[in-house]
Design a protein around this motif. Structure first.
Motif, PDB file in Angstrom:
ATOM      1  N   ALA A  29     201.713  94.224  84.382  1.00 18.13           N
ATOM      2  CA  ALA A  29     201.440  94.480  85.401  1.00 18.13           C
ATOM      3  C   ALA A  29     202.317  93.183  86.217  1.00 18.13           C
ATOM      4  O   ALA A  29     202.668  93.649  87.493  1.00 18.13           O
ATOM      5  N   PHE A  30     202.684  92.170  85.738  1.00 18.87           N
ATOM      6  CA  PHE A  30     203.638  91.308  86.199  1.00 18.87           C
ATOM      7  C   PHE A  30     204.932  91.857  86.438  1.00 18.87           C
ATOM      8  O   PHE A  30     205.570  91.617  87.687  1.00 18.87           O
ATOM      9  N   TYR A  31     205.574  92.591  85.402  1.00 21.08           N
ATOM     10  CA  TYR A  31     206.863  93.231  85.344  1.00 21.08           C
ATOM     11  C   TYR A  31     206.717  94.370  86.509  1.00 21.08           C
ATOM     12  O   TYR A  31     207.797  94.599  87.097  1.00 21.08           O
ATOM     13  N   GLN A  32     205.694  94.901  86.614  1.00 20.45           N
ATOM     14  CA  GLN A  32     205.686  95.933  87.561  1.00 20.45           C
ATOM     15  C   GLN A  32     205.748  95.437  88.988  1.00 20.45           C
ATOM     16  O   GLN A  32     206.400  95.982  89.885  1.00 20.45           O
ATOM     17  N   ASP A  33     204.853  94.380  89.244  1.00 25.21           N
ATOM     18  CA  ASP A  33     205.009  93.803  90.496  1.00 25.21           C
ATOM     19  C   ASP A  33     206.271  93.223  90.779  1.00 25.21           C
ATOM     20  O   ASP A  33     206.874  93.257  91.908  1.00 25.21           O
ATOM     21  N   VAL A  34     206.965  92.960  89.979  1.00 23.49           N
ATOM     22  CA  VAL A  34     208.462  92.272  89.955  1.00 23.49           C
ATOM     23  C   VAL A  34     209.404  93.320  90.300  1.00 23.49           C
ATOM     24  O   VAL A  34     210.385  93.454  91.254  1.00 23.49           O
ATOM     25  N   ASP A  35     209.096  94.491  89.519  1.00 21.56           N
ATOM     26  CA  ASP A  35     210.180  95.741  89.946  1.00 21.56           C
ATOM     27  C   ASP A  35     209.795  96.169  91.479  1.00 21.56           C
ATOM     28  O   ASP A  35     210.618  96.697  91.966  1.00 21.56           O
ATOM     29  N   ARG A  36     208.552  96.303  91.717  1.00 19.90           N
ATOM     30  CA  ARG A  36     208.059  96.685  92.890  1.00 19.90           C
ATOM     31  C   ARG A  36     208.548  95.857  94.201  1.00 19.90           C
ATOM     32  O   ARG A  36     209.322  96.319  95.037  1.00 19.90           O
ATOM     33  N   LEU A  37     208.589  94.434  93.898  1.00 14.20           N
ATOM     34  CA  LEU A  37     209.335  93.789  94.958  1.00 14.20           C
ATOM     35  C   LEU A  37     210.743  93.686  95.058  1.00 14.20           C
ATOM     36  O   LEU A  37     211.534  93.628  96.042  1.00 14.20           O
ATOM     37  N   ARG A  38     211.432  93.909  93.768  1.00 18.07           N
ATOM     38  CA  ARG A  38     212.954  93.997  93.743  1.00 18.07           C
ATOM     39  C   ARG A  38     213.328  95.105  94.286  1.00 18.07           C
ATOM     40  O   ARG A  38     214.389  95.248  95.126  1.00 18.07           O
ATOM     41  N   LEU A  39     212.756  96.260  93.982  1.00 18.37           N
ATOM     42  CA  LEU A  39     213.043  97.597  94.566  1.00 18.37           C
ATOM     43  C   LEU A  39     212.773  98.059  95.656  1.00 18.37           C
ATOM     44  O   LEU A  39     213.020  98.934  96.248  1.00 18.37           O
ATOM     45  N   GLY A  40     211.673  97.390  96.388  1.00 19.74           N
ATOM     46  CA  GLY A  40     211.104  97.558  97.480  1.00 19.74           C
ATOM     47  C   GLY A  40     210.240  98.791  97.563  1.00 19.74           C
ATOM     48  O   GLY A  40     209.851  99.576  98.610  1.00 19.74           O
ATOM     49  N   ARG A  41     209.615  98.931  96.433  1.00 19.57           N
ATOM     50  CA  ARG A  41     208.699 100.211  96.005  1.00 19.57           C
ATOM     51  C   ARG A  41     207.421  99.770  96.267  1.00 19.57           C
ATOM     52  O   ARG A  41     207.036  99.065  96.088  1.00 19.57           O
TER      53      ARG A  41
END
Length: 122
Positions: free
Chosen positions: A109-121
């Protein structure tokens, strides 16, 4: 202390410090060697982590694992029961596996949040 020479007091203090240092030289040397060994081990670990592409994930999992509580135990009807996240487990292996899955779930979940924040998704 009207008749005491300050140079004599300094000489006595320095002699005391030298005698103490000479008497404790083996302990002082061992302390410096331990500090140097710890520094070298830290550098070796940092070098290993810099070459490992999954080191950040391992560090994240270790940090989450450190703050995740251990399964609790209690007795019921003469049996030991392990409880983790509100669920009862009949043996310790099942409770430890549930804890491990919870740690990995939180890391994902942490890495999904990081990807979401980084990619703007979203």
């Amino acid at each position: 202390m009207a008749g005491v020479n300050p140079d004599l007091l300094w000489t006595i203090a320095v002699c005391f410090a030298v005698v103490t240092a000479v008497g404790l030289r083996h302990r002082i040397k061992a302390w410096f060697e331990r500090a140097e060994a710890n520094k070298l081990a830290l550098r070796a670990e940092q070098d290993r982590q810099s070459k490992d592409p999954l080191a950040h994930f391992y560090m994240t999992v270790a940090e989450i694992d450190a703050r995740t509580p251990q399964p609790e135990t209690f007795e019921r009807f003469g049996r030991t029961i392990w409880k983790f996240e509100g669920k009862n487990h009949l043996n310790q292996e099942d409770a430890d596996e549930a804890r491990r899955q919870a740690v990995l779930r939180e890391a994902r979940a942490f890495y999904q949040d990081v990807d979401r924040l980084r990619l703007g998704r979203r």
